[in-house]
Design an enzyme around this catalytic site. Structure first.
Site, PDB file in Angstrom:
ATOM      1  N   ARG A  41       1.100  -1.364   0.124  1.00 41.69           N
ATOM      2  CA  ARG A  41       0.657   0.362  -0.263  1.00 41.69           C
ATOM      3  C   ARG A  41       1.004   1.176   0.210  1.00 41.69           C
ATOM      4  NH1 ARG A  41      -0.709   3.727   3.361  1.00 41.69           N
ATOM      5  NH2 ARG A  41      -0.031   3.048   5.214  1.00 41.69           N
ATOM      6  N   VAL A  42       0.440   2.197  -0.801  1.00 44.39           N
ATOM      7  CA  VAL A  42       1.517   3.364  -0.654  1.00 44.39           C
ATOM      8  C   VAL A  42       0.335   4.603  -0.847  1.00 44.39           C
ATOM      9  CG1 VAL A  42       2.676   3.102  -2.236  1.00 44.39           C
ATOM     10  CG2 VAL A  42       1.076   4.029  -3.163  1.00 44.39           C
ATOM     11  N   SER A  43       0.188   5.941  -0.183  1.00 46.26           N
ATOM     12  CA  SER A  43      -0.859   6.107  -0.065  1.00 46.26           C
ATOM     13  C   SER A  43      -1.304   7.585  -1.051  1.00 46.26           C
ATOM     14  CB  SER A  43      -0.692   7.754   1.698  1.00 46.26           C
ATOM     15  OG  SER A  43      -0.470   6.975   2.744  1.00 46.26           O
ATOM     16  N   THR A  44       0.275   8.256  -1.429  1.00 48.61           N
ATOM     17  CA  THR A  44      -0.276   8.616  -2.873  1.00 48.61           C
ATOM     18  C   THR A  44      -0.604   8.389  -4.221  1.00 48.61           C
ATOM     19  OG1 THR A  44       1.781   9.813  -2.374  1.00 48.61           O
ATOM     20  CG2 THR A  44       0.072  11.100  -1.609  1.00 48.61           C
ATOM     21  N   GLN A  46       3.720   7.922  -5.489  1.00 46.79           N
ATOM     22  CA  GLN A  46       4.012   6.748  -5.022  1.00 46.79           C
ATOM     23  C   GLN A  46       4.063   5.450  -5.497  1.00 46.79           C
ATOM     24  OE1 GLN A  46       2.739   7.079  -0.874  1.00 46.79           O
ATOM     25  NE2 GLN A  46       4.374   7.605  -0.190  1.00 46.79           N
TER      26      GLN A  46
END
Length: 189
Positions: free
Chosen positions: A9-12, A15
């Site tokens: 998982r990445v937030s943005t 990324q």
């Protein structure tokens, strides 16, 4: 026969999850590409509310291994991490967190380590929020303007007001100045 899955998982959007996949491989987990589940979503969204994680959850069976590179990939607060890991453990799914001293967090020793690191993650998140609020309060007290920068200069606002008074359409002006219709309407009020 157990299967191994990777949740990355990445937030943005700027990324990528490439490093997470690489870290799993370097740790010796050969994860078939169809078993790598990656998504872009904030860690503050509870794990079970994330679309990709929810689909992955439905695929996992007793005896499977779920690999994550860091505990915060599962969540940013201790309660959500605990709920998620406990639900997986109850279904016989082993959870491996690569950056912890005891990688399998569904074992008794792993549970202790997981709870400690989840508490640290929660503390870190709370500290970040506290520092952010303090910084905003300081900037506001110093008279700094907070928030988004105006899309229009004062000169452009005056021009738009004059054109509106002369009968120009708000939609036309919005298009001419590259702003939204509501932005122009606010100037008319």
């Amino acid at each position: 026969m157990s299967r191994t899955f990777l949740y990355a998982r990445v937030s943005t959007d700027d990324q990528t999850t490439d490093n997470q996949v690489l870290l799993a491989e370097q740790a010796g987990y050969k994860v078939d590409a169809k078993r790598v589940h990656a998504e872009t979503i904030s860690g503050t969204v509870p794990a079970m509310d994330r679309p990709v994680f929810a689909k992955l959850r439905d695929k996992l069976e007793a005896g499977d291994i779920l690999v994550v590179t860091k505990l915060d990939r599962l969540g940013r607060n201790a309660a959500d991490i605990d709920r998620t890991v406990e639900a997986l453990r109850a279904d016989g799914i082993r959870v491996v967190v690569l950056d912890l001293p005891v990688m399998e967090v569904t074992s008794p020793a792993g549970e202790l380590v997981r709870r400690m690191f989840a508490a640290f993650a929660q503390f870190e998140r709370d500290q970040l929020v506290e520092r952010t609020h303090a910084g905003l309060a300081r900037a506001k007290a110093e008279g700094k303007k907070l928030g988004r920068r105006d899309a229009l200069t004062d000169e452009q606002k005056a021009e738009i007001r004059a054109k509106l008074a002369a009968g120009a359409s708000a939609r036309g002006l919005a298009k001419d100045y590259g702003v939204s219709h509501p932005t122009v309407l606010k100037l008319a009020a």
